[in-house]
Write an enzyme that holds these catalytic residues in place. Structure first.
Site, PDB file in Angstrom:
ATOM      1  N   ARG A 110      38.031  38.324 -13.440  1.00 48.21           N
ATOM      2  CA  ARG A 110      37.547  36.945 -13.457  1.00 48.21           C
ATOM      3  C   ARG A 110      38.074  36.078 -12.309  1.00 48.21           C
ATOM      4  NH1 ARG A 110      38.185  38.943 -18.359  1.00 48.21           N
ATOM      5  NH2 ARG A 110      36.427  38.717 -19.809  1.00 48.21           N
ATOM      6  N   HIS A 135      33.445  40.119 -12.606  1.00 56.09           N
ATOM      7  CA  HIS A 135      32.968  41.374 -12.011  1.00 56.09           C
ATOM      8  C   HIS A 135      31.879  41.198 -10.950  1.00 56.09           C
ATOM      9  CE1 HIS A 135      35.586  43.426 -14.672  1.00 56.09           C
ATOM     10  NE2 HIS A 135      34.782  43.628 -15.692  1.00 56.09           N
ATOM     11  N   HIS A 206      34.980  51.125 -13.660  1.00 53.29           N
ATOM     12  CA  HIS A 206      34.962  50.595 -15.020  1.00 53.29           C
ATOM     13  C   HIS A 206      34.547  51.644 -16.054  1.00 53.29           C
ATOM     14  CE1 HIS A 206      34.581  47.547 -18.150  1.00 53.29           C
ATOM     15  NE2 HIS A 206      34.908  46.602 -17.298  1.00 53.29           N
ATOM     16  N   ASP A 278      43.369  43.363 -23.347  1.00 53.34           N
ATOM     17  CA  ASP A 278      42.417  43.117 -22.259  1.00 53.34           C
ATOM     18  C   ASP A 278      43.232  42.410 -21.179  1.00 53.34           C
ATOM     19  OD1 ASP A 278      40.285  42.724 -20.633  1.00 53.34           O
ATOM     20  OD2 ASP A 278      39.103  41.525 -22.039  1.00 53.34           O
ATOM     21  N   GLU A 344      41.479  50.092 -15.319  1.00 53.92           N
ATOM     22  CA  GLU A 344      40.851  49.709 -14.059  1.00 53.92           C
ATOM     23  C   GLU A 344      41.932  49.358 -13.042  1.00 53.92           C
ATOM     24  OE1 GLU A 344      37.963  46.486 -15.254  1.00 53.92           O
ATOM     25  OE2 GLU A 344      38.637  47.169 -17.193  1.00 53.92           O
TER      26      GLU A 344
HETATM   27  C1  BGC Z   1      37.343  42.820 -18.763  1.00 52.87           C
HETATM   28  C2  BGC Z   1      36.854  42.432 -20.129  1.00 52.87           C
HETATM   29  C3  BGC Z   1      35.365  42.463 -20.124  1.00 52.87           C
HETATM   30  C4  BGC Z   1      34.922  43.849 -19.748  1.00 52.87           C
HETATM   31  C5  BGC Z   1      33.423  43.881 -19.622  1.00 52.87           C
HETATM   32  C6  BGC Z   1      36.873  44.193 -18.472  1.00 52.87           C
HETATM   33  O1  BGC Z   1      37.264  44.559 -17.191  1.00 52.87           O
HETATM   34  O2  BGC Z   1      38.730  42.736 -18.668  1.00 52.87           O
HETATM   35  O3  BGC Z   1      37.306  41.159 -20.487  1.00 52.87           O
HETATM   36  O4  BGC Z   1      34.829  42.096 -21.337  1.00 52.87           O
HETATM   37  O5  BGC Z   1      35.461  44.190 -18.515  1.00 52.87           O
HETATM   38  O6  BGC Z   1      32.907  44.998 -20.131  1.00 52.87           O
END
Ligand code: BGC
Length: 379
Positions: A110, A135, A206, A278, A344
């Protein structure tokens, strides 16, 4: 005699024909039909590519979004399963994927309020996650068609040129990403990028893993180790507050291997904000850019292990808290709450707005480098 001759002729013809079939249409272990990944989008062809090693590990990937579609690895008794969450058809990825297997960029995770200052100029990005940009925006690198070259059975090279101001980011950015599956059962991902104007960059992978096999239930029994003394704690919109928080004495501590689910429902503000894990873990490195073991995961019933190594300063541990059973995966089973986890490798979220975090600025004349190794094993 005649029948024998016919048989020999048939077998020779089959051999000749099969050696002419392009690699991408060969039946793969994961049983994925390459045709359901063949399209023409933005004037470019998409396809499914197969990587294999001498131990029978197989990875399929597509040049749409650089998606890793399947990862077939053996368990401790030698039985192969697909340990990556995802879909059988490109259409499903295009309509409803929460970044399954995706190449993420230009900026992974983010950026607060979708704004950042670079050399005194303010840039605005699309807001696509609460009040923030996530992303890479609405059409990040997970939704573009990369130029693919299959170098050999073990190597896929993917290139993408992002335009100046694409998704609000400055600079024409040329990226080369290589997926290499070697005979040590490692998927080595290397990224390189250059720009013609100052920009920010944070690329990552991802893939969602379930080491018991995709679609087989929760990942809460997986045993996780993360080589980090600190996390970058977040606010309620999952933006880092800017401080580094020691994990010692908190449920965020994975320095000693622990079941993911053992403390996930503890009363803890960070777990409340993330709906579970997360979080960006600050990797223990003796100097910036040092390649370290970032995480190690064991699935006790199958014995499968996953080790992650990287030269990046952080790793996002996300345990599928936003999966809710409305997506059906490759084997026809729904992906429910916490049915997969992601590791990640990355720079810290919101670094462009955080002067104390390692810089994610890339300037003309510099080259961005990132290596991530996913090592598949059993114990
Ligand atoms: C984030 C999550 C997000 C997800 C999306 C992750 O990299 O940290 O907050 O919901 O990606 O699928």
């Amino acid at each position: 005699m005649k029948t024998l001759r016919k048989l020999i002729l048939l077998s020779i013809t089959t051999t000749i024909l099969s050696s002419c079939v392009p690699k991408t249409s060969v039946q793969n272990k994961a049983g994925i039909d390459p045709k359901s990944f063949q399209k023409e989008l933005d004037g470019k062809k998409t396809n499914l590519y197969v990587l294999t090693n001498k131990n029978g590990i197989e990875i399929t990937a597509t040049n749409y979004g650089g998606l890793i579609v399947s990862i077939e690895t053996p368990d401790k008794s030698g039985k192969f399963s697909d340990i990556a969450l995802g879909f059988n058809k490109l259409d499903d990825y295009m309509t409803s994927s929460p970044y399954f297997g995706a190449a993420i960029g230009r900026y992974g995770n983010r950026i607060k309020a979708g704004k950042f200052l670079l050399d005194s100029v303010e840039y605005s990005l699309p807001i696509n996650n609460g009040p923030n940009s996530l992303h890479g925006g609405l059409k990040g690198f997970d939704k573009v068609v990369w130029d693919a070259t299959q170098i050999d059975d073990q190597t896929l090279e993917l290139k993408y040129s992002a335009k100046d101001m694409e998704e609000g980011y400055p600079g024409n950015l040329n990226i080369k990403m290589v997926y290499n599956l070697n005979d040590n059962n490692e998927l080595k991902i290397t990224y390189e990028a250059t720009t013609d104007k100052p920009t920010v960059i944070n690329l990552t992978q991802h893939s969602y893993f379930n080491l018991a096999g995709e679609g087989s239930g929760t990942i809460l029994d997986h045993i996780m180790m993360i080589n980090a003394d600190h996390i970058t704690p977040v606010d309620s919109t999952l933006i880092p507050t800017g401080i580094l928080m020691p994990v010692a004495g908190t449920p965020m501590d994975f320095r000693t291997p622990m079941a993911i689910g053992s403390r996930i429902d503890s009363i803890c503000e960070q777990l409340k904000f993330g709906l579970g894990y997360d979080h960006n873990y600050v990797l223990n490195q003796s100097k910036p850019g040092e390649m370290v073991l970032a995480a190690r995961v064991v699935e006790p019933t199958t014995g499968r292990t996953l080790e992650v190594e990287t030269d990046q300063p952080g790793i996002q541990f996300y345990c599928g808290n936003f999966l809710k059973g409305d997506l059906t995966g490759k084997s026809g089973r729904p992906y429910n709450f916490r049915n997969g986890f992601c590791l990640e490798t990355q720079h810290f979220p919101d670094s462009p707005n955080q002067p104390n975090f390692p810089s994610t600025v890339l300037r003309p004349g510099e080259t961005y480098h990132h290596t991530c190794i996913y090592r598949f094993g059993v114990e």
